[in-house]
Scaffold this active site. Sequence first.
Site, PDB file in Angstrom:
ATOM      1  N   ARG A 142      80.207  46.550  78.449  1.00 56.45           N
ATOM      2  CA  ARG A 142      78.508  46.467  77.539  1.00 56.45           C
ATOM      3  C   ARG A 142      77.841  45.268  78.450  1.00 56.45           C
ATOM      4  O   ARG A 142      79.073  44.404  77.577  1.00 56.45           O
ATOM      5  CB  ARG A 142      78.264  47.102  76.269  1.00 56.45           C
ATOM      6  CG  ARG A 142      77.082  46.856  75.918  1.00 56.45           C
ATOM      7  CD  ARG A 142      76.693  47.168  74.164  1.00 56.45           C
ATOM      8  NE  ARG A 142      76.743  45.590  73.999  1.00 56.45           N
ATOM      9  CZ  ARG A 142      76.764  45.508  73.053  1.00 56.45           C
ATOM     10  NH1 ARG A 142      78.471  46.600  72.014  1.00 56.45           N
ATOM     11  NH2 ARG A 142      77.395  44.183  72.565  1.00 56.45           N
ATOM     12  N   SER A 157      80.834  47.639  71.394  1.00 56.34           N
ATOM     13  CA  SER A 157      80.922  48.894  70.331  1.00 56.34           C
ATOM     14  C   SER A 157      79.704  48.803  70.284  1.00 56.34           C
ATOM     15  O   SER A 157      78.875  48.746  70.729  1.00 56.34           O
ATOM     16  CB  SER A 157      81.328  47.902  68.907  1.00 56.34           C
ATOM     17  OG  SER A 157      80.351  46.770  68.329  1.00 56.34           O
ATOM     18  N   GLY A 191      82.164  37.644  69.730  1.00 58.91           N
ATOM     19  CA  GLY A 191      82.725  37.832  68.447  1.00 58.91           C
ATOM     20  C   GLY A 191      80.951  37.879  67.255  1.00 58.91           C
ATOM     21  O   GLY A 191      81.016  38.110  66.350  1.00 58.91           O
ATOM     22  N   GLU A 234      75.573  38.298  77.918  1.00 61.52           N
ATOM     23  CA  GLU A 234      76.863  38.595  78.977  1.00 61.52           C
ATOM     24  C   GLU A 234      77.582  39.747  78.850  1.00 61.52           C
ATOM     25  O   GLU A 234      76.792  40.303  79.160  1.00 61.52           O
ATOM     26  CB  GLU A 234      77.929  38.116  77.365  1.00 61.52           C
ATOM     27  CG  GLU A 234      77.563  38.791  76.022  1.00 61.52           C
ATOM     28  CD  GLU A 234      79.565  38.429  75.541  1.00 61.52           C
ATOM     29  OE1 GLU A 234      79.882  37.672  75.315  1.00 61.52           O
ATOM     30  OE2 GLU A 234      78.943  38.871  74.053  1.00 61.52           O
ATOM     31  N   ARG A 236      69.277  46.661  70.265  1.00 61.24           N
ATOM     32  CA  ARG A 236      69.702  45.157  68.958  1.00 61.24           C
ATOM     33  C   ARG A 236      68.408  44.677  68.925  1.00 61.24           C
ATOM     34  O   ARG A 236      68.734  43.937  69.236  1.00 61.24           O
ATOM     35  CB  ARG A 236      71.117  44.925  68.943  1.00 61.24           C
ATOM     36  CG  ARG A 236      72.363  45.746  68.738  1.00 61.24           C
ATOM     37  CD  ARG A 236      73.576  45.107  68.988  1.00 61.24           C
ATOM     38  NE  ARG A 236      73.739  43.732  70.328  1.00 61.24           N
ATOM     39  CZ  ARG A 236      74.683  43.325  71.043  1.00 61.24           C
ATOM     40  NH1 ARG A 236      76.038  42.452  70.268  1.00 61.24           N
ATOM     41  NH2 ARG A 236      74.309  43.081  72.276  1.00 61.24           N
ATOM     42  N   ASN A 281      80.826  42.407  77.913  1.00 64.88           N
ATOM     43  CA  ASN A 281      81.921  42.788  77.218  1.00 64.88           C
ATOM     44  C   ASN A 281      82.788  43.354  77.838  1.00 64.88           C
ATOM     45  O   ASN A 281      82.713  44.608  77.809  1.00 64.88           O
ATOM     46  CB  ASN A 281      81.011  43.150  75.882  1.00 64.88           C
ATOM     47  CG  ASN A 281      79.906  42.146  74.887  1.00 64.88           C
ATOM     48  OD1 ASN A 281      80.999  41.268  74.459  1.00 64.88           O
ATOM     49  ND2 ASN A 281      79.279  42.961  75.386  1.00 64.88           N
TER      50      ASN A 281
HETATM   51  P1  ADP Z   1      79.297  37.009  71.862  1.00 61.13           P
HETATM   52  O1  ADP Z   1      80.571  36.780  72.514  1.00 61.13           O
HETATM   53  O2  ADP Z   1      79.707  35.744  70.236  1.00 61.13           O
HETATM   54  O3  ADP Z   1      78.879  38.044  71.094  1.00 61.13           O
HETATM   55  P2  ADP Z   1      76.639  35.903  72.856  1.00 61.13           P
HETATM   56  O4  ADP Z   1      77.238  35.207  74.024  1.00 61.13           O
HETATM   57  O5  ADP Z   1      76.544  37.792  73.392  1.00 61.13           O
HETATM   58  O6  ADP Z   1      78.447  35.450  72.280  1.00 61.13           O
HETATM   59  O7  ADP Z   1      76.224  34.972  71.997  1.00 61.13           O
HETATM   60  C1  ADP Z   1      75.827  35.555  70.731  1.00 61.13           C
HETATM   61  C2  ADP Z   1      74.053  36.215  70.547  1.00 61.13           C
HETATM   62  O8  ADP Z   1      74.035  34.394  70.960  1.00 61.13           O
HETATM   63  C3  ADP Z   1      74.122  36.686  71.751  1.00 61.13           C
HETATM   64  O9  ADP Z   1      73.674  38.131  71.112  1.00 61.13           O
HETATM   65  C4  ADP Z   1      72.509  35.910  71.063  1.00 61.13           C
HETATM   66  O10 ADP Z   1      71.368  36.825  70.479  1.00 61.13           O
HETATM   67  C5  ADP Z   1      72.815  34.671  71.359  1.00 61.13           C
HETATM   68  N1  ADP Z   1      72.593  33.989  72.453  1.00 61.13           N
HETATM   69  C6  ADP Z   1      73.926  34.069  73.810  1.00 61.13           C
HETATM   70  N2  ADP Z   1      73.735  33.333  74.590  1.00 61.13           N
HETATM   71  C7  ADP Z   1      72.222  33.165  74.913  1.00 61.13           C
HETATM   72  C8  ADP Z   1      71.156  32.625  75.612  1.00 61.13           C
HETATM   73  N3  ADP Z   1      71.242  32.436  76.974  1.00 61.13           N
HETATM   74  N4  ADP Z   1      69.714  32.622  75.220  1.00 61.13           N
HETATM   75  C9  ADP Z   1      69.731  33.405  73.491  1.00 61.13           C
HETATM   76  N5  ADP Z   1      70.246  33.313  73.544  1.00 61.13           N
HETATM   77  C10 ADP Z   1      71.791  33.020  73.058  1.00 61.13           C
HETATM   78 MG    MG Z   2      77.442  38.773  72.257  1.00 63.97          MG
END
Ligand code: ADP
Ligand code: MG
Length: 476
Positions: A126, A152, A371, A145, A452, A147
């Site tokens: 995803r 999920s 996570g 990112e 989300r 995944n």
């Molecule tokens: P994880 O692997 O913990 O899900 P993510 O990179 O998806 O890590 O980051 C978790 C959350 O943090 C995202 O769902 C988003 O809400 C916020 N986030 C992550 N990167 C950014 C970014 N570059 N700018 C703004 N919010 C971010």
């Molecule tokens: Mg994430």
Amino acid sequence: MAHGIPSELLMNTTLINDLAAVAKDAALLQGVLMRIKDSPNSSEVVSYAPFTLFPSPVPKAFFLQAMAVQPHYNTLVDKISQDPDFLQESLASTIAVDDFTARLFKIHQLVLKDGRLQSIVLGLNRSDYMLDQKEDGPMSLKQIEINTIAASFGGLSSRMPDVHRHILQVAGQVEVSQRILDNNPAFGLAKAVAKAWELYGSKRAVVMFLVEENQRNVLDQRFIENELWKRNIVTIRKRFEDVSESGKLDQDKRLFVDCQEVAVVYFRNGYMPHNYKSEKDWDARLMMECSLAVKCPDIGTHLAGTKKVQQVLAKPGVLERFFPDQPQVVEQVRATFAGLYTLDMGAEGDKTIAMALATPDRFVLKPQREGGGNNIYGKEICEVLDKVRNGADRMAYILMDRIQPVPTQNYLLRRGLPLKISNCLSELGFFGAYVRQGEDMVMNDCVGHLLRTKSSEHFDGGVAAGVAVLDNPLLF
Ligand code: ADP
Ligand code: MG
């Protein structure tokens, strides 16, 4: 009416309270369910999974852009997973300081040493995005990112369209309700699993969901299991512990768990350090990786989804390595990259640190974790960098531009929390599914989406962490 949802409706608290009750019942009826925190392994009490009262607006052009790029992301992840030199170079600094990534990498090396047995590859991923709206700049789609393990909510999101359609109908918004898109990632994800199972070629063999001890989100997974059962494919649910107790390989390296041959191992666990409670759990992961079963993901694909790899991909010239004769694909993928910066030792990393310390609010500092709830924002970036800036520990992080979406107003329905209007930010994910057999890509699709939404006061955290809630995009 930015929403398509009239502001009089959003402000009419009596009606909102009535609608919230209707909405929760609609979610219960549709099966948008989660077990409750206090008894995650009991089906005696369940509740609705958190969700928004109304769908959230998403510009159609960006939705289509993300959908169109998904097959290329599938290809990219697959190619990276097959490129041990690239993984080694990219992850070298992370591995030096991050024990968990080092451990996963070790498994990757052991598997390579043995030689890959299985030519069937199954990838379910995803890719998550936010719409960036910097002051005065144009809006753009930026990847948060990708995944590549245990992504999920493909199950629950398949039931969300009917929940919002019903709420809008009850609210007298029939036209808006007709604009909610169909979405069925559960079907598409299961289709790919079924294809891999079929190619494995043994009618007796099962699909094994490798699951956590804590089964709070089991119902999300059940939707995919049920799609497989509909195709007469037997699914079983096992933990690392179960595999370590009753798993074995026969002389052909076929994997048997509880005397059942496993065609596909679908990991819905194994991406966080605490998922491995003992050495035996690590041994079980290694055994599965070395087996003939199709792994979803295999260890190379798991590593391809690391944040360090994401950062390396954003360096000039790197995407070209994977799409040498496809400049348009490179451009299409690169257009979704936010600024990503290394913290490796050396001048470039020093520059990243100086930049982050000067304007921390423009960035997110990310450790090599998955996570939710691990990222670092604002003043805390300076505190962490002050501690690690002169030592190798800084290499456990990457820095990323902070995406700034436009907030919208909505109500978040979460068990036990009061109903109030919130300023919300949304994150749009697309599910990718592919199956490859040797050189032959048998399936490479975008199989659905996930919106989300969270209150803008929270910087981080997913649905499972109790911060974000399920939503539907309302295209405009
Ligand atoms: P994880 O692997 O913990 O899900 P993510 O990179 O998806 O890590 O980051 C978790 C959350 O943090 C995202 O769902 C988003 O809400 C916020 N986030 C992550 N990167 C950014 C970014 N570059 N700018 C703004 N919010 C971010
Ligand atoms: Mg994430």
